[in-house]
Design a protein around this motif. Sequence first.
Motif, short mmCIF file in Angstrom:
data_model
loop_
_atom_site.label_atom_id
_atom_site.label_comp_id
_atom_site.label_asym_id
_atom_site.label_seq_id
_atom_site.Cartn_x
_atom_site.Cartn_y
_atom_site.Cartn_z
N ALA A 29 0.83 -1.20 0.00
CA ALA A 29 0.00 0.00 0.00
C ALA A 29 0.86 1.25 0.00
N THR A 30 1.94 1.24 0.77
CA THR A 30 2.84 2.39 0.80
C THR A 30 3.48 2.62 -0.55
N LEU A 31 3.92 1.54 -1.19
CA LEU A 31 4.57 1.66 -2.49
C LEU A 31 3.60 2.16 -3.56
N VAL A 32 2.39 1.60 -3.58
CA VAL A 32 1.40 2.02 -4.57
C VAL A 32 1.03 3.49 -4.37
N ALA A 33 0.80 3.91 -3.12
CA ALA A 33 0.44 5.30 -2.86
C ALA A 33 1.58 6.24 -3.22
N VAL A 44 -0.84 9.55 2.46
CA VAL A 44 -1.09 8.67 3.61
C VAL A 44 -2.49 8.09 3.52
N LEU A 45 -3.44 8.94 3.17
CA LEU A 45 -4.83 8.50 3.03
C LEU A 45 -4.96 7.46 1.92
N ALA A 46 -4.30 7.70 0.80
CA ALA A 46 -4.36 6.75 -0.32
C ALA A 46 -3.79 5.40 0.09
N GLY A 47 -2.70 5.41 0.85
CA GLY A 47 -2.12 4.15 1.31
C GLY A 47 -3.08 3.36 2.19
N ALA A 48 -3.80 4.06 3.07
CA ALA A 48 -4.76 3.38 3.94
C ALA A 48 -5.91 2.77 3.13
N VAL A 49 -6.38 3.51 2.12
CA VAL A 49 -7.48 3.00 1.29
C VAL A 49 -7.02 1.81 0.46
N ALA A 51 -4.70 -0.32 1.29
CA ALA A 51 -4.58 -1.46 2.20
C ALA A 51 -5.95 -2.10 2.44
N LEU A 52 -6.97 -1.27 2.67
CA LEU A 52 -8.32 -1.81 2.85
C LEU A 52 -8.80 -2.52 1.60
N LEU A 53 -8.48 -1.97 0.44
CA LEU A 53 -8.87 -2.58 -0.82
C LEU A 53 -8.24 -3.96 -0.98
N GLN A 54 -6.96 -4.07 -0.65
CA GLN A 54 -6.27 -5.35 -0.79
C GLN A 54 -6.89 -6.41 0.13
N LEU A 55 -7.18 -6.05 1.36
CA LEU A 55 -7.77 -7.01 2.29
C LEU A 55 -9.18 -7.42 1.84
N THR A 56 -9.95 -6.44 1.38
CA THR A 56 -11.33 -6.71 0.98
C THR A 56 -11.40 -7.58 -0.27
N VAL A 78 0.02 -12.05 0.24
CA VAL A 78 1.42 -11.80 -0.12
C VAL A 78 1.57 -11.77 -1.64
N VAL A 79 0.97 -12.74 -2.32
CA VAL A 79 1.06 -12.78 -3.78
C VAL A 79 0.38 -11.56 -4.40
N GLY A 80 -0.81 -11.21 -3.89
CA GLY A 80 -1.53 -10.06 -4.43
C GLY A 80 -0.80 -8.76 -4.20
N CYS A 81 -0.19 -8.60 -3.04
CA CYS A 81 0.57 -7.38 -2.75
C CYS A 81 1.79 -7.28 -3.65
N TRP A 82 2.47 -8.39 -3.86
CA TRP A 82 3.63 -8.40 -4.76
C TRP A 82 3.19 -8.02 -6.18
N ALA A 83 2.06 -8.57 -6.62
CA ALA A 83 1.57 -8.27 -7.96
C ALA A 83 1.18 -6.80 -8.09
#
Length: 258
Positions: A29-33, A44-49, A51-56, A78-83
Motif C-alpha cells: 500500500a505504501t509503495l502504490v500510494a 497517507v490516506l491513499a495508502g490506507a485505502v 490497504a483496505l482494498l487489498q484485504l477486501t 502476499v502474492v496479491g501485494c507483490w503483484a
Amino acid sequence: MADPRLGVGAYLIGVLWLLVVGSAVAWSATLVARRAVGPGPVRVLAGAVVALLQLTVTGQLLGAVGLLWAWPFAIATVVGCWAAARVVPSHAQRDAPLVRPPVVHRPVDRAERVLAAVAVAVVATQWASHTVDALQRGMTHADTLWYHGPFSARFLQMGSLGDLGPIGYLEARYYPLGSELLHTVVALPFHRDVLSPLVNLGFAALALLACWAIGERFARGALAVLGGAAGLSLPALAGTQPGQGSNDVVVIALFLAA
C-alpha cells in the motif's frame, strides 16, 4: 479478554500471521500510494485505502471459492501485494505527472492546531474507553449481536461468503457486508473475534485523516480535523461505534476519504 482455549502455540502462530499479512499489506500500500500520489496527507490516506482494498478484494475472492481460511488468505495476500507493487508503474514511467492536489498557502494558525489536538485527545479517550470495555466483556450493541457479528462469524465458520443460514434478518442480506468481511479477516489468525473491537478505532482515525487531507488543500487541515472530531464525539456515533461491529463510522470514513 484472554481465551483459555487459545494455547501459547496457537497464539504465537496468530501473531506470526498478523506480522506476515500486515507487513505485506503495509509495504504494498505504501509503495502504490507513493507511486500514484504526491507527498502529503493525501498520500497517507491513499495508502490506507489501498490497504483496505487489498484485504477486501482478497477476502471476496477467497470467500467466493470457499477458501476464506487463515493461511490461504495469508498466501493470497502476499502474492496479491507483490503483484500490485509490480503492476502499478512509478510516476517516472507515467505520461501523466504525479497527482498533486492544489494547495492554498497561508500562515499556520497555532490556535487551530491546539484546539484540534485537544479535540482529538478528548475523542480518542472517549472511544478508547468504550473499546476497552468491549475488550473486557465483549461487544454488546444490538445491531452487532443481531447481524453484524453473526454474519462475520458465519463467514469465519464456513470459510465462504455464500450461505448466511437463518441468522440476522432478511433485509440485511442485501447490504454490501464489506465491514462484516473485514471483521472476518481480523478474526482469521486466532479464529475468534478478539481483535474486532479495535476495527472501528482504525476507521475513526481514517475519518480524521481524511478530514485533514480535505482541509489541508485550503491550509485548514487542523480546522477540518476539529470538525471531524466534533462529529465523532456525537452520542449517535460515540455511543454505538467504538468497540462494536457497527459500521456507520466505516461508511463515514470511506465517504470522506473518497
